[in-house]
Scaffold this active site. Structure first.
Site, PDB file in Angstrom:
ATOM      1  N   ASP A 282      36.809  81.447  -9.082  1.00 44.90           N
ATOM      2  CA  ASP A 282      36.850  80.266  -9.714  1.00 44.90           C
ATOM      3  C   ASP A 282      37.802  80.407 -11.204  1.00 44.90           C
ATOM      4  O   ASP A 282      38.675  81.210 -10.928  1.00 44.90           O
ATOM      5  CB  ASP A 282      35.616  79.756 -10.329  1.00 44.90           C
TER       6      ASP A 282
ATOM      7  N   HIS B  42      35.251  75.398 -15.911  1.00 46.78           N
ATOM      8  CA  HIS B  42      34.775  75.040 -14.346  1.00 46.78           C
ATOM      9  C   HIS B  42      33.984  76.084 -13.876  1.00 46.78           C
ATOM     10  O   HIS B  42      32.798  75.931 -13.316  1.00 46.78           O
ATOM     11  CB  HIS B  42      35.976  74.838 -13.475  1.00 46.78           C
TER      12      HIS B  42
ATOM     13  N   ASN C 221      36.761  65.915  -3.446  1.00 46.99           N
ATOM     14  CA  ASN C 221      36.330  64.446  -3.886  1.00 46.99           C
ATOM     15  C   ASN C 221      37.271  63.310  -3.594  1.00 46.99           C
ATOM     16  O   ASN C 221      38.620  63.310  -4.131  1.00 46.99           O
ATOM     17  CB  ASN C 221      35.840  64.617  -5.348  1.00 46.99           C
TER      18      ASN C 221
ATOM     19  N   SER D 280      32.157  70.577  -6.354  1.00 46.44           N
ATOM     20  CA  SER D 280      32.344  71.809  -7.255  1.00 46.44           C
ATOM     21  C   SER D 280      30.886  72.091  -7.489  1.00 46.44           C
ATOM     22  O   SER D 280      30.516  73.262  -7.561  1.00 46.44           O
ATOM     23  CB  SER D 280      33.082  71.680  -8.198  1.00 46.44           C
TER      24      SER D 280
END
Length: 459
Positions: A70, A108, A223, A288
């Site tokens: 990430d 994130h 998404n 996520s």
């Protein structure tokens, strides 16, 4: 990635537009006061509704390392104390231990890590009287992850914007996967995605390496609000457990999910909460966040059954999911909605193969003539990269047989004879036509023509 309440400008990667799956893929992010972390715990509805609290009766993820590929993880967050067991930066722009938050959405990685293996913390006020929380070392305040006794390896990448470290997506992703495998990860969480289902051939060997080393890879479906109308790579790679998103009612999310035949299971993706770099919290949305929920369950299973193959770990998760949408596997829910309790407690028959396919098989079929080696560190698997078809050869020319030569000659002679007969017949008819009038037979007048009304168009 995440999308701030004050809308951030979206940026694309220079090569593959690879983005953090909770952000450009439509994750919403809003700040939450860090001073009321106990209220944050109350927002983790998925712990009970997805059967995770019941699954803790069997396992909490002890002795399992989960790699989070990430944007880097803030290991100083109070809910991640003692959680990180190592890390690396593969971008060339982060910290050597992977704990510097980088990229287009630097928060994130910390959001993902806290949802996956957060351990909460003790209240700051000594006068507080928190309720006991199950689990050794788990504090009553803050975020508790799905696998609170698991350890995390932080692999920082720079995605979503131009990388000042100079390394492309095609370089970072395979390097991240290989490092995670080599450093003991039993589960890899990839909350990243792209808008294209295809992946670079440079990724083949790394994902093959993980498959051969028996590592479970869990990836986000992406998404719609971020442009992922369909699942994008790496969630399209065979053998990867792809996670779709649910809204608060447990129905396939319109914004915070995608669709595709590679989806394996669906998990909560809206009204999520996680830790932020610097010690705060935020509410967010996106696959996520659904991905670490499923990756955490995979860690619970690997802790309970350390010798269970990755294919069977995935099989337990998808075969115990609650069917939703169309009967059977479908492109919105995959095999169904995550049921962590059943995944840990149900009697699940052994599966000889990964129900989501094999990158090894895919390479044999789709990379013909381009053998892929997982590298010298991988277990020998001669059949995994060899092309399925023999080497092509050009047929040698052969002299025609006598019979083959005779047929065309016969055809030519036949047509020649026919032509002569036609000419002879025409000559005879011509001679008859030039005979004297006395010799001609009587007949009607031939010089007159019937009139035609030229004013009437032909129908």
């Amino acid at each position: 990635m995440t999308r701030a309440t004050a809308r951030h400008r979206r940026t694309a990667s220079a090569l593959m537009a690879l983005v953090l799956a909770g952000g450009s893929t439509a994750g919403a992010l809003s700040g939450a006061p860090a001073a009321h972390a106990d209220a944050t715990r109350d927002k983790e509805y998925w712990l009970a509704e997805s059967g995770i609290t019941k699954a803790w009766e069997v396992s909490k993820g002890a002795n399992v390392k989960v790699a989070v590929i990430d944007s880097g993880i803030d290991g100083k967050h109070p809910d991640l104390k003692g959680v990180l067991a190592g890390g690396v930066d593969v971008s060339g722009a982060g910290a050597a231990d992977g704990q510097k938050s980088i990229g287009a959405k630097p928060e994130h990685g910390t959001l993902v890590a806290t949802m996956l293996a957060g351990r909460g913390h003790q209240p700051a006020a000594a006068s507080a009287s928190p309720s006991p929380t199950p689990g050794t070392g788990v504090g009553p305040d803050g975020i508790v992850g799905v696998a609170p006794e698991a350890q995390i390896l932080s692999v920082s990448t720079w995605l979503g914007s131009a990388n000042p470290g100079g390394k492309s997506d095609q370089d970072q992703i395979p390097a991240a996967v290989r490092w995670a495998v080599d450093n003991g990860a039993r589960v890899i969480n990839i909350s990243l995605g792209s808008t294209a289902p295809e992946w670079p051939q440079s990724w083949d060997a790394a994902f093959l390496y993980a498959e051969q080393k028996d590592v479970v890879i869990v990836a986000a479906a992406g998404n719609r609000v971020g442009g992922n109308i369909q699942v994008g790579a790496p969630a399209t790679i065979p053998g990867v457990l792809t996670v779709a998103g649910l809204d608060r009612k447990g129905v396939a999310s319109i914004d915070s999910s995608s669709q595709g035949i590679s989806i394996g299971v669906a998990a909560p993706a809206e009204n999520l909460v996680g830790g932020m770099p610097g010690g705060g919290y935020a509410e967010w949305a996106g696959t996520s966040g659904a991905t670490p929920v499923v990756a955490g369950v995979a860690a619970l299973i690997r802790s309970k059954w350390p010798d269970m193959p990755a294919s069977q770990v995935i099989n337990r998760i998808v075969s115990t999911a609650k069917d939703a949408g169309l009967p059977g596997k479908d492109p919105l829910y995959g095999f169904g909605v995550l049921n962590a309790e059943a995944a840990l407690k149900a009697d699940v028959p052994e599966s000889a193969v990964n129900p989501l396919g094999s990158i090894s098989d895919w390479i044999r079929v789709h990379r013909r003539g381009n053998p892929v080696s997982s590298g010298p560190a991988a277990q020998p698997s001669p059949s995994s990269a060899a092309p399925t078809l023999p080497e092509a050869t050009v047929p040698a020319a052969q002299a025609p047989s006598p019979a083959d030569s005779a047929v065309p000659a016969m055809v030519v002679l036949g047509f020649g004879g026919l032509f002569v007969c036609i000419i002879a017949a025409a000559a005879i008819q011509l001679r008859r036509a030039v005979r004297s009038p006395a010799d001609r037979p009587a007949g009607p007048e031939t010089s007159a023509l019937d009139s035609v009304d030229s004013g009437t168009p032909a129908s």
